[in-house]
Design an enzyme around this catalytic site. Structure first.
Site, PDB file in Angstrom:
ATOM      1  N   CYS A  82      -2.417   1.482  -4.188  1.00 37.16           N
ATOM      2  CA  CYS A  82      -1.187   2.175  -4.562  1.00 37.16           C
ATOM      3  C   CYS A  82      -1.056   2.356  -6.067  1.00 37.16           C
ATOM      4  O   CYS A  82      -0.001   2.736  -6.556  1.00 37.16           O
ATOM      5  CB  CYS A  82       0.047   1.495  -3.983  1.00 37.16           C
ATOM      6  SG  CYS A  82       0.238  -0.215  -4.446  1.00 37.16           S
ATOM      7  N   CYS A 125       0.875  -1.176   0.000  1.00 34.18           N
ATOM      8  CA  CYS A 125       0.000   0.000   0.000  1.00 34.18           C
ATOM      9  C   CYS A 125       0.914   1.228   0.000  1.00 34.18           C
ATOM     10  O   CYS A 125       2.131   1.097   0.013  1.00 34.18           O
ATOM     11  CB  CYS A 125      -1.006  -0.003   1.145  1.00 34.18           C
ATOM     12  SG  CYS A 125      -0.336   0.158   2.804  1.00 34.18           S
ATOM     13  N   CYS A 144       3.567  -0.499  -8.179  1.00 28.39           N
ATOM     14  CA  CYS A 144       4.172  -1.805  -7.988  1.00 28.39           C
ATOM     15  C   CYS A 144       4.719  -2.295  -9.327  1.00 28.39           C
ATOM     16  O   CYS A 144       3.976  -2.388 -10.297  1.00 28.39           O
ATOM     17  CB  CYS A 144       3.142  -2.795  -7.448  1.00 28.39           C
ATOM     18  SG  CYS A 144       3.836  -4.365  -6.933  1.00 28.39           S
TER      19      CYS A 144
END
Length: 140
Positions: free
Chosen positions: A85, A11, A89
């Site tokens: 998020c 996150c 990633c």
């Protein structure tokens, strides 16, 4: 997936959702799963409301510290679970990616964090049943 699957929870601040998810997975799966958590922009400390909410169910996360998301953490994980998020990633072929849509506990009191904690537990239980069922579940 290896004999012992590895899960990375991500996150933004690695201070609430990902910390609670990592703690639930560690608590519920024990040593059957390798657990990591990280944030794209880690906070200074774990959210006190998340700490309190988890303590209410007997899981301590007060000693945890937010960690920065690294490419190595993603590479070393079989399953990468993001929680709000966005695209921060890194994506690598052969990895499994899940995005759990959860409210952000940042700035909220423990009353608002409890339902998030409970929703994370349900999601983690489903994940465990899929990637690392207990021996009795796997042979049943």
């Amino acid at each position: 997936m290896a004999d012992k699957p590895s899960v990375l929870f991500v996150c933004v601040h690695n201070a609430g959702r990902s910390q609670m998810a990592a703690a639930w997975l560690t608590h519920l799966a024990g040593d059957r799963v390798e657990v990591r958590s990280a944030g794209s922009n880690p906070g200074d400390r774990v959210n006190p409301a998340a700490v309190e909410a988890m303590a209410e169910v007997g899981i301590g996360i007060s000693a945890e510290t937010p960690k920065i998301l690294t490419i190595d953490a993603v590479c070393e994980s079989d399953v990468c679970i993001t929680m709000g998020c966005g695209d921060t990633c890194p994506v690598f072929p052969g990895k499994r990616y899940l995005d759990w849509k959860l409210d952000d506990p940042a700035g909220q009191g423990v009353e608002a964090v409890r339902p998030i904690r409970d929703e994370i537990k349900t999601l983690v239980e489903g994940l465990i049943a899929e990637i690392a069922p207990a021996k009795s579940e796997a042979t049943a």
